[in-house]
Motif scaffolding. Structure first.
Motif, short mmCIF file in Angstrom:
data_model
loop_
_atom_site.label_atom_id
_atom_site.label_comp_id
_atom_site.label_asym_id
_atom_site.label_seq_id
_atom_site.Cartn_x
_atom_site.Cartn_y
_atom_site.Cartn_z
N GLN A 156 12.27 -21.93 -2.70
CA GLN A 156 13.05 -21.72 -1.49
C GLN A 156 12.88 -20.25 -1.15
OE1 GLN A 156 17.06 -23.13 -1.71
NE2 GLN A 156 17.52 -22.54 0.38
N PHE A 157 12.51 -19.96 0.11
CA PHE A 157 12.18 -18.59 0.47
C PHE A 157 12.54 -18.29 1.93
CE2 PHE A 157 8.63 -21.35 1.29
CZ PHE A 157 8.09 -20.91 2.48
N ASP A 158 12.59 -17.01 2.24
CA ASP A 158 12.89 -16.53 3.58
C ASP A 158 11.57 -16.26 4.29
OD1 ASP A 158 13.68 -15.23 5.86
OD2 ASP A 158 14.82 -13.66 4.83
N GLU A 159 11.26 -17.06 5.31
CA GLU A 159 9.98 -16.93 6.02
C GLU A 159 9.83 -15.60 6.76
OE1 GLU A 159 9.41 -20.46 8.46
OE2 GLU A 159 7.81 -21.04 7.08
N SER A 160 10.92 -14.89 6.99
CA SER A 160 10.80 -13.59 7.66
C SER A 160 10.30 -12.53 6.68
CB SER A 160 12.13 -13.16 8.26
OG SER A 160 13.10 -12.92 7.26
N SER A 161 10.33 -12.83 5.36
CA SER A 161 9.87 -11.89 4.34
C SER A 161 8.54 -12.29 3.72
CB SER A 161 10.91 -11.77 3.22
OG SER A 161 12.12 -11.28 3.72
N ILE A 162 8.30 -13.59 3.57
CA ILE A 162 7.08 -14.07 2.91
C ILE A 162 6.74 -15.47 3.43
CG2 ILE A 162 8.28 -15.11 0.92
CD1 ILE A 162 5.90 -13.84 -0.78
N GLN A 163 5.46 -15.77 3.44
CA GLN A 163 4.98 -17.07 3.91
C GLN A 163 4.53 -17.92 2.73
OE1 GLN A 163 5.05 -18.01 7.28
NE2 GLN A 163 6.24 -16.12 7.39
N ALA A 164 4.48 -19.22 2.92
CA ALA A 164 4.06 -20.14 1.86
C ALA A 164 2.64 -19.84 1.41
CB ALA A 164 4.17 -21.59 2.34
N GLU A 165 1.77 -19.42 2.33
CA GLU A 165 0.38 -19.10 1.98
C GLU A 165 0.33 -17.94 0.98
OE1 GLU A 165 1.48 -19.22 5.23
OE2 GLU A 165 0.70 -21.24 5.65
N GLU A 166 1.23 -16.98 1.14
CA GLU A 166 1.28 -15.85 0.22
C GLU A 166 1.74 -16.30 -1.16
OE1 GLU A 166 2.73 -12.00 2.26
OE2 GLU A 166 3.52 -13.66 3.49
N LEU A 167 2.70 -17.21 -1.21
CA LEU A 167 3.16 -17.75 -2.50
C LEU A 167 2.03 -18.51 -3.18
CD1 LEU A 167 6.70 -19.03 -1.46
CD2 LEU A 167 6.15 -16.94 -2.73
N SER A 168 1.26 -19.24 -2.40
CA SER A 168 0.12 -19.97 -2.93
C SER A 168 -0.89 -19.00 -3.55
CB SER A 168 -0.53 -20.79 -1.82
OG SER A 168 -1.63 -21.50 -2.32
N LYS A 169 -1.15 -17.89 -2.88
CA LYS A 169 -2.09 -16.89 -3.40
C LYS A 169 -1.58 -16.28 -4.70
CE LYS A 169 -4.13 -15.58 1.01
NZ LYS A 169 -4.26 -14.55 2.03
N ILE A 170 -0.27 -16.04 -4.77
CA ILE A 170 0.31 -15.49 -6.00
C ILE A 170 0.09 -16.45 -7.16
CG2 ILE A 170 2.49 -14.89 -7.15
CD1 ILE A 170 3.42 -13.79 -4.38
N LEU A 171 0.35 -17.74 -6.94
CA LEU A 171 0.15 -18.74 -7.99
C LEU A 171 -1.31 -18.79 -8.43
CD1 LEU A 171 2.43 -21.56 -6.56
CD2 LEU A 171 2.80 -20.30 -8.69
N THR A 172 -2.22 -18.76 -7.47
CA THR A 172 -3.65 -18.79 -7.79
C THR A 172 -4.05 -17.55 -8.58
OG1 THR A 172 -4.12 -20.14 -5.85
CG2 THR A 172 -5.97 -18.93 -6.81
N ASN A 173 -3.53 -16.38 -8.18
CA ASN A 173 -3.85 -15.14 -8.89
C ASN A 173 -3.29 -15.12 -10.31
OD1 ASN A 173 -5.30 -14.14 -6.72
ND2 ASN A 173 -3.57 -12.97 -5.89
N LEU A 174 -2.22 -15.87 -10.54
CA LEU A 174 -1.67 -15.99 -11.90
C LEU A 174 -2.52 -16.90 -12.78
CD1 LEU A 174 2.18 -16.36 -11.26
CD2 LEU A 174 1.03 -14.47 -12.41
N GLY A 175 -3.43 -17.64 -12.16
CA GLY A 175 -4.30 -18.55 -12.91
C GLY A 175 -3.92 -20.00 -12.76
N TYR A 176 -3.11 -20.31 -11.74
CA TYR A 176 -2.68 -21.68 -11.49
C TYR A 176 -3.09 -22.09 -10.09
CZ TYR A 176 0.16 -20.28 -15.44
OH TYR A 176 0.57 -19.78 -16.66
N PRO A 177 -4.32 -22.61 -9.93
CA PRO A 177 -4.79 -23.00 -8.60
C PRO A 177 -3.88 -24.06 -7.96
CG PRO A 177 -6.57 -23.08 -10.20
CD PRO A 177 -5.31 -22.86 -10.96
N VAL A 178 -3.59 -23.86 -6.69
CA VAL A 178 -2.76 -24.80 -5.94
C VAL A 178 -3.65 -25.91 -5.37
CG1 VAL A 178 -1.23 -25.07 -3.94
CG2 VAL A 178 -1.09 -23.00 -5.37
N LEU A 179 -3.34 -27.14 -5.75
CA LEU A 179 -4.10 -28.29 -5.28
C LEU A 179 -3.65 -28.74 -3.90
CD1 LEU A 179 -4.18 -30.34 -8.61
CD2 LEU A 179 -5.90 -28.74 -7.76
N SER A 180 -2.33 -28.65 -3.67
CA SER A 180 -1.77 -29.01 -2.36
C SER A 180 -0.39 -28.36 -2.24
CB SER A 180 -1.66 -30.52 -2.20
OG SER A 180 -0.74 -31.05 -3.12
N SER A 181 0.11 -28.30 -1.01
CA SER A 181 1.45 -27.76 -0.80
C SER A 181 2.09 -28.48 0.37
CB SER A 181 1.40 -26.26 -0.54
OG SER A 181 0.68 -25.98 0.63
#
Length: 73
Positions: free
Chosen positions: A45-70
């Motif tokens: 759950q997030f505030d879209e005025s501060s961060i977007q779902a695409e950015e969260l997806s990139k963070i997960l991928t950079n941690l080593g957990y590729p996002v298959l779908s969202s």
């Protein structure tokens, strides 16, 4: 407030949960994070005025957990 569910590849260890939750909870704009180990899903759950779902997806991928779908709602 927006919600997003990210489908990851199967998680292999419980420490993955802590790594994901700790990183996302420290991210500006993220209100809550729940990692479902058995299904490999991350619910946020997030505030879209501060961060977007695409950015969260990139963070997960950079941690080593590729996002298959969202799904954002």
């Amino acid at each position: 407030m927006s919600k997003a569910v990210f489908q990851l590849e199967p998680l292999t260890c419980p420490s993955c949960i802590k790594k994901i939750e700790t990183t996302l909870n420290k991210t500006n704009g993220v209100e809550s994070v729940k990692v479902l180990f058995n299904s490999g899903k991350v619910k946020t759950q997030f505030d879209e005025s501060s961060i977007q779902a695409e950015e969260l997806s990139k963070i997960l991928t950079n941690l080593g957990y590729p996002v298959l779908s969202s799904k954002v709602s």
